[in-house]
Enzyme design. Sequence first.
Site, PDB file in Angstrom:
ATOM      1  N   ASN A  54      21.530 -23.048  28.837  1.00  0.00           N
ATOM      2  CA  ASN A  54      22.974 -23.757  29.318  1.00  0.00           C
ATOM      3  C   ASN A  54      23.444 -24.297  26.861  1.00  0.00           C
ATOM      4  OD1 ASN A  54      20.035 -25.013  27.902  1.00  0.00           O
ATOM      5  ND2 ASN A  54      20.386 -26.842  28.620  1.00  0.00           N
ATOM      6  N   SER A 111      12.422 -23.634  30.867  1.00  0.00           N
ATOM      7  CA  SER A 111      11.716 -24.569  31.684  1.00  0.00           C
ATOM      8  C   SER A 111      10.199 -25.352  31.891  1.00  0.00           C
ATOM      9  CB  SER A 111      12.309 -24.246  33.488  1.00  0.00           C
ATOM     10  OG  SER A 111      11.295 -23.248  33.639  1.00  0.00           O
ATOM     11  N   GLU A 166       9.957 -26.387  24.303  1.00  0.00           N
ATOM     12  CA  GLU A 166      10.472 -26.850  24.448  1.00  0.00           C
ATOM     13  C   GLU A 166      11.320 -26.884  25.124  1.00  0.00           C
ATOM     14  OE1 GLU A 166      12.436 -29.569  21.876  1.00  0.00           O
ATOM     15  OE2 GLU A 166      11.159 -28.746  20.404  1.00  0.00           O
ATOM     16  N   CYS A 217      19.519 -30.398  28.515  1.00  0.00           N
ATOM     17  CA  CYS A 217      18.553 -30.598  28.663  1.00  0.00           C
ATOM     18  C   CYS A 217      17.758 -32.399  28.266  1.00  0.00           C
ATOM     19  CB  CYS A 217      16.951 -29.594  27.749  1.00  0.00           C
ATOM     20  SG  CYS A 217      17.359 -30.736  25.989  1.00  0.00           S
TER      21      CYS A 217
HETATM   22  P1  NAD Z   1      14.322 -20.686  32.260  1.00  0.00           P
HETATM   23  O1  NAD Z   1      12.567 -21.428  31.871  1.00  0.00           O
HETATM   24  O2  NAD Z   1      14.664 -20.306  33.721  1.00  0.00           O
HETATM   25  O3  NAD Z   1      14.244 -19.597  31.356  1.00  0.00           O
HETATM   26  C1  NAD Z   1      14.115 -19.433  29.610  1.00  0.00           C
HETATM   27  C2  NAD Z   1      13.698 -18.815  28.891  1.00  0.00           C
HETATM   28  O4  NAD Z   1      12.319 -17.995  29.615  1.00  0.00           O
HETATM   29  C3  NAD Z   1      14.898 -17.097  29.591  1.00  0.00           C
HETATM   30  O5  NAD Z   1      15.216 -16.612  28.226  1.00  0.00           O
HETATM   31  C4  NAD Z   1      14.564 -16.546  30.719  1.00  0.00           C
HETATM   32  O6  NAD Z   1      14.833 -14.940  30.829  1.00  0.00           O
HETATM   33  C5  NAD Z   1      13.168 -16.527  30.281  1.00  0.00           C
HETATM   34  N1  NAD Z   1      12.253 -16.378  31.472  1.00  0.00           N
HETATM   35  C6  NAD Z   1      12.387 -17.213  33.172  1.00  0.00           C
HETATM   36  N2  NAD Z   1      11.274 -16.511  33.572  1.00  0.00           N
HETATM   37  C7  NAD Z   1       9.919 -16.048  32.974  1.00  0.00           C
HETATM   38  C8  NAD Z   1       8.983 -15.416  33.505  1.00  0.00           C
HETATM   39  N3  NAD Z   1       8.827 -15.393  34.766  1.00  0.00           N
HETATM   40  N4  NAD Z   1       8.111 -14.778  32.670  1.00  0.00           N
HETATM   41  C9  NAD Z   1       8.596 -14.920  31.267  1.00  0.00           C
HETATM   42  N5  NAD Z   1      10.014 -15.576  30.607  1.00  0.00           N
HETATM   43  C10 NAD Z   1      10.194 -15.908  31.730  1.00  0.00           C
HETATM   44  O7  NAD Z   1      15.027 -21.839  31.489  1.00  0.00           O
HETATM   45  P2  NAD Z   1      16.809 -22.348  31.355  1.00  0.00           P
HETATM   46  O8  NAD Z   1      16.431 -21.507  33.252  1.00  0.00           O
HETATM   47  O9  NAD Z   1      17.092 -20.811  30.660  1.00  0.00           O
HETATM   48  O10 NAD Z   1      16.540 -23.553  30.898  1.00  0.00           O
HETATM   49  C11 NAD Z   1      16.325 -24.211  31.983  1.00  0.00           C
HETATM   50  C12 NAD Z   1      15.317 -25.271  31.452  1.00  0.00           C
HETATM   51  O11 NAD Z   1      15.442 -25.779  30.065  1.00  0.00           O
HETATM   52  C13 NAD Z   1      15.479 -26.768  31.397  1.00  0.00           C
HETATM   53  O12 NAD Z   1      14.058 -27.167  32.564  1.00  0.00           O
HETATM   54  C14 NAD Z   1      15.894 -27.826  30.631  1.00  0.00           C
HETATM   55  O13 NAD Z   1      15.657 -28.700  30.824  1.00  0.00           O
HETATM   56  C15 NAD Z   1      14.513 -26.433  29.884  1.00  0.00           C
HETATM   57  N6  NAD Z   1      15.682 -26.715  28.667  1.00  0.00           N
HETATM   58  C16 NAD Z   1      14.630 -27.317  27.270  1.00  0.00           C
HETATM   59  C17 NAD Z   1      16.057 -27.541  25.892  1.00  0.00           C
HETATM   60  C18 NAD Z   1      14.505 -28.513  25.108  1.00  0.00           C
HETATM   61  O14 NAD Z   1      15.104 -28.225  23.480  1.00  0.00           O
HETATM   62  N7  NAD Z   1      13.508 -28.810  25.047  1.00  0.00           N
HETATM   63  C19 NAD Z   1      16.421 -26.842  25.737  1.00  0.00           C
HETATM   64  C20 NAD Z   1      17.056 -26.479  26.670  1.00  0.00           C
HETATM   65  C21 NAD Z   1      16.624 -26.543  27.858  1.00  0.00           C
END
Ligand code: NAD
Length: 454
Positions: A112, A186, A207, A241
């Site tokens: 994001n 996530s 995070e 987020c």
């Molecule tokens: P996501 O968890 O789908 O993906 C994050 C990362 O994990 C990506 O690089 C992806 O390639 C990898 N990934 C996805 N599925 C995986 C799996 N099964 N095994 C291993 N790696 C995997 O998250 P997203 O859709 O990119 O981001 C949205 C989420 O992130 C929201 O929940 C948001 O709140 C959170 N977020 C948190 C912060 C923070 O700073 N706390 C910042 C931004 C987003």
Amino acid sequence: MHDLVAKQRTYFQTQQTKDIAFRRKQLDTLKQLLNDNEELLYEAIYSDFKKSKFDTYTSELSLLYQDIDDAKKHIYKWSRKQKVKTDLINFPGTSFVQPEPLGVALVIGAWNYPYQLSLAPVIAAMAAGNTIVLKPSELPARTSAVMAQLINSTFSSEYFHVVEGGVPETTELLNQKFDKIFFTGSTKVGKIVYKAAAENLTPVTLEMGGKSPAFISEDCNVKMSVKRLVWAKFLNAGQTCIAPDYVMVDKKVKDQFLTSLVDEISSQQFAFENDNYVQIINNDHVERLQGLMEDANIYYGGTVSKTDRYIEPTVLRDVTFEDAVMQEEIFGPILPVIEYDTLDEAIHTVAQLPKPLSCYVFTNKRSEREAVLKKLSFGGGAVNDAVMHITNSRLPFGGVGDSGIGAYHGEAGFKAFSHYKGILKKPTWFELPIKYFPHTAGRFKLIKWISRFQ
Ligand code: NAD
């Protein structure tokens, strides 16, 4: 992946990354690289989800430049060993805490804010003296490709390398032994990362997200609160987020609040062509968000264009905690409004939910502010504002419970990628004999007496 990590480990063991001049140089190189290629970075992110130059600079690149400057400025202070008091039993010793880099770090980014969320942890890892493997999110494909192209042609892979890919590539990376894993994403995937890290006893920073509430009290400045809330919610089309996920409003000001909300949304003119609105990242998310509005009472907005991946800023009223929109993190431009009778009741309800990443309270009453800050557990937040706490690098940024483990930004980031060795240093000219054999009654008495002065 195995060879890459092995190569980085060998490089780390040469001790070069521990040199502060080396770390500062790498930070300079990264800053120069971003600076020289700003146009390319803007083009990539615009082609991924129509994020404008203005928004990319203000919410991503400027924060990275600030992080680099901040790290360079404080690196000597953060890296030096710190003397601590020594207890009497160790007289005449001295004690200190010495930071050391953890080693080979894996940074996994979310989509994001693709530049900021990938590179802010990298800056912290560099400042602390680690080598780094970065795996950006695959969803903004151009952005990921540009980061890989720029970084991999500038830094040696034994020091800093980008691996592109989705689930299979990340899974393979997670099978390697790293000395630190820093994950943004996530809660669901955070659990997968945590399990994989546990196999190698690798420390993590997670995070993650959650449903961040905003409380609107009867005693707030409604106009200013709404102005800030609207900006924070619809920035990046709600794909933030720490965006306020939903609003809890005192029923005495609900109508005034809703009217003001609509006026403010209209006046901020969120639109692609105004450079202040972005597309939803992909069609799956458009459909997911559309589903959340299906049986809801739409007070404002609700327009969806699948071809443009556009969802209008939308307000839902008369929402209850049983509604679909309250069952998951929204992560899009939909704002549910829930009314409350008393703030205490509202706090009690929110306290039953998983701990959110952020929480915002809009009030001019000290007792209300204190009630929210003390009674609820959440990562971080703001009083009479939303989202802006992320811009102060002196504030540790991170979640708690379901929204995260650990924190970063500023010195907190340096700490996330460091181990702190506790060292006792003794001279050899004196030794207290009492710990040695024979354990006489007199020595026992003396030990008990000395223990009182620890
Ligand atoms: P996501 O968890 O789908 O993906 C994050 C990362 O994990 C990506 O690089 C992806 O390639 C990898 N990934 C996805 N599925 C995986 C799996 N099964 N095994 C291993 N790696 C995997 O998250 P997203 O859709 O990119 O981001 C949205 C989420 O992130 C929201 O929940 C948001 O709140 C959170 N977020 C948190 C912060 C923070 O700073 N706390 C910042 C931004 C987003």
